[in-house]
Write a protein that holds these residues in place. Structure first.
Motif, PDB file in Angstrom:
ATOM      1  N   UNK A 127       0.825  -1.210   0.000  1.00 30.64           N
ATOM      2  CA  UNK A 127       0.000   0.000   0.000  1.00 30.64           C
ATOM      3  C   UNK A 127       0.858   1.258   0.000  1.00 30.64           C
ATOM      4  N   UNK A 128       2.185   1.064  -0.059  1.00 30.19           N
ATOM      5  CA  UNK A 128       3.078   2.213  -0.140  1.00 30.19           C
ATOM      6  C   UNK A 128       3.246   2.978   1.166  1.00 30.19           C
ATOM      7  N   UNK A 129       2.902   2.354   2.296  1.00 31.11           N
ATOM      8  CA  UNK A 129       3.047   3.050   3.577  1.00 31.11           C
ATOM      9  C   UNK A 129       4.528   3.174   3.936  1.00 31.11           C
ATOM     10  N   UNK A 130       4.917   4.338   4.411  1.00 26.26           N
ATOM     11  CA  UNK A 130       6.312   4.552   4.800  1.00 26.26           C
ATOM     12  C   UNK A 130       6.583   3.807   6.108  1.00 26.26           C
ATOM     13  N   UNK A 133       4.749   5.443   9.025  1.00 31.48           N
ATOM     14  CA  UNK A 133       3.303   5.202   9.059  1.00 31.48           C
ATOM     15  C   UNK A 133       3.033   3.743   9.434  1.00 31.48           C
TER      16      UNK A 133
ATOM     17  N   UNK B 112      -6.656   4.469   4.920  1.00 35.25           N
ATOM     18  CA  UNK B 112      -5.339   4.637   5.562  1.00 35.25           C
ATOM     19  C   UNK B 112      -4.275   5.092   4.563  1.00 35.25           C
ATOM     20  N   UNK B 113      -4.110   4.326   3.490  1.00 32.54           N
ATOM     21  CA  UNK B 113      -3.055   4.666   2.528  1.00 32.54           C
ATOM     22  C   UNK B 113      -3.315   6.000   1.811  1.00 32.54           C
ATOM     23  N   UNK B 116      -2.588   8.790   4.350  1.00 34.98           N
ATOM     24  CA  UNK B 116      -1.223   8.860   4.888  1.00 34.98           C
ATOM     25  C   UNK B 116      -0.165   8.945   3.794  1.00 34.98           C
ATOM     26  N   UNK B 117      -0.436   8.328   2.644  1.00 31.43           N
ATOM     27  CA  UNK B 117       0.577   8.320   1.589  1.00 31.43           C
ATOM     28  C   UNK B 117       0.389   9.484   0.637  1.00 31.43           C
TER      29      UNK B 117
END
Ligand SMILES: Nc1ncnc2c1ncn2[C@@H]1O[C@H](COP(=O)(O)OP(=O)(O)OP(=O)(O)O)[C@@H](O)[C@H]1O
Ligand SMILES: [Mg+2]
Lengths: 222, 256
Positions: A127-130, A133, B112-113, B116-117
């Protein structure tokens, strides 16, 4: 035949409440500080650095494997000698119980951190979360949720163990109770009341552990 | 770039686990923007590994992957895998085992994504999420937690969650094989819907009916290499390679 006189305890109501207040204050402070310490220790024990892992491991095993009373005496009598400063009773009590709470809660956090599976992390990457995060929005909430029931048990243990600080002269509930019982020569009545006070606070919390645990398990059962 | 340029171009892909378990041994696959690729093959043949590499979840030993002509994944001189995180964000994946976030409700999982992204506002993300959930027949479950959903619902939520990021390529790794049989169709329908909207996808499945209906192309992968690659009628119906034929007869119980 000896007769019981519980009415006598009422006379010392105020002193007992003051002792209870000290106990609660001490416990709450040590819960907060101990949980922070415990979380950091859990991270250290899972870290890549062998030194961090080693030091934190020894620390945790030492504090889990020795009697709290001994730890307390050690901090109370030896720490001032090492540091070269006088420590108040309260300060010694806080340090000792925080170190203890840190050790037991770190085990709790460690287990809950491990329970956040690799699949969850894969999903985060997909999901590309850092990493930030991922840690704050996925790993930490799940770890804390999973740790909550055991942490609550840890807190109840700490609340009861805190009675040990009376041995180094801190005026907590136990200390006040012992004083009254010595002065009145009514140990049975006074100590029964003291035990009841501990129980009245600890019992609902231990019941809560079961409820919280079931709720959380239901939520996280995926 | 001409419209025949490959969406994904995999060249000489080698991947092992710890250098010992050699899983992918020189894969070359070119995927066009309109392709819906179904990957079939024996267990342990490296299908999941291929998808995980494509998702940027794994280190590779050597080779490279281009995405829309741009470098996406490569192994540099010292053997370290370089992954372009921006390209990775344009790929979505749904896994075999539900990977919803159990501490968040359905809406929470979806937004969420994006929030946040991409820094999307909560209100906008929620609105898009509700639209997607409605489309997938899940509007009533918006505030349910994953543990309260059936397996089929969970997978549909997982698909919706990936779509929230507007992927240019979707990867599905046996997304129905953990489901009770009666729940398989609802998930496959959702994926077929996406196919109709020309979403490029790579699908690993053991479901013959689904493979035939969704594939524009089928790849038979075994022993870490592509054994056969062609249109579904040919690879599934009249395979050229003996190994493909054997596999299809054994797994799908089809006699040629
Ligand atoms: N994390 C890992 N560490 C070590 N070996 C792994 C790992 N993941 C997969 N493997 C091995 O790599 C090989 C390929 O696995 P992979 O999961 O890609 O196969 P697959 O084609 O998806 O099989 P299946 O049809 O059973 O899902 C297997 O031999 C597997 O044991
Ligand atoms: Mg697999």
């Amino acid at each position: 035949m000896m007769s019981f006189n519980f009415a006598i305890v009422l006379k010392f109501q105020e002193a007992l409440l003051l002792g209870l207040w000290t106990t609660l204050k001490l416990t709450l402070i040590c819960i907060v500080l101990g949980c922070v310490l415990g979380f950091l220790l859990a991270l250290a024990r899972a870290s890549k650095s062998a030194i961090l892992r080693g030091v934190s491991g020894v620390y945790v095993e030492f504090f889990r494997g020795t009697p709290v009373l001994v730890q307390l005496f050690w901090i109370f009598f030896c720490l001032p000698l090492i540091l070269g400063v006088e420590l108040s009773n309260m300060a010694s009590g806080i340090i000792a119980l925080t170190l203890y709470m840190g050790a037991i809660s770190s085990e709790t956090f460690r287990a809950s951190l491990k329970s956040v599976g690799r699949e969850q992390l894969d999903a985060c990457v997909a999901l590309g979360l850092s990493p930030w995060v991922r840690t704050t929005s996925v790993v930490l909430p799940q770890a804390v949720l999973r740790a909550a029931p055991t942490l609550l048990s840890n807190c109840v243990s700490l609340f009861k163990e805190s009675a040990l600080v009376s041995a180094v002269g801190m005026a907590d509930l136990m200390f006040v109770g012992q004083n009254i019982s010595n002065n009145t020569a009514r140990p049975v009545e006074v100590l029964t009341v003291v035990a009841l006070i501990y129980f009245v606070i600890a019992f609902p919390l231990t019941r809560a552990v079961t409820v919280v645990e079931q709720r959380i398990l239901k939520r996280l059962a995926v | 770039m001409s419209d025949t340029a490959a969406l994904v171009k995999i060249e000489g892909l080698h991947k092992s686990y710890g250098g010992v378990i050699k899983v992918l041994q020189g894969l070359d696959i070119e995927m066009k923007a309109g392709d819906r690729v179904v990957v079939i093959g024996p267990s342990g043949g490296g299908k999941s590994t291929l998808l995980r590499v494509l998702m940027g979840l794994e280190q590779i030993d050597s080779g490279s992957i281009l995405f829309s002509g741009k470098p996406y994944i490569s192994a540099n001189g010292s053997g370290k895998t370089v992954i372009d995180a921006k390209v990775r964000r344009s790929i979505g994946m749904v896994f075999q085992h539900y990977t919803l976030f159990p501490h968040l409700d359905v809406i929470g999982n979806l937004i969420l994504a994006p929030t946040k992204v991409r820094g999307e506002s909560k209100a906008v993300a929620r609105e898009r999420a509700m639209a997607l959930l409605t489309r997938f027949g899940l509007a009533a479950k918006a505030n349910a937690y994953p543990a309260q959903l059936s397996g089929g619902q969970k997978q549909r939520v997982a698909i919706a969650r990936a779509l929230m990021l507007d992927p240019k390529l979707m990867l599905f790794d046996e997304v129905t094989s953990a489901l009770d049989p009666e729940l398989v169709a609802e998930v496959e329908q959702v994926i077929l819907q996406l196919a109709q909207q020309q979403m490029p996808m790579v699908i690993v499945t053991h479901d013959m009916w689904f493979a035939k209906n969704i594939a524009s192309r089928v790849i038979f992968c075994a022993g870490g290499v592509v054994v056969e690659d062609g249109p579904p009628e040919q690879v599934l119906g009249d395979p050229k390679e003996e190994r493909t034929r054997e596999f299809i007869e054994r797994v799908f119980h089809i006699k040629h």
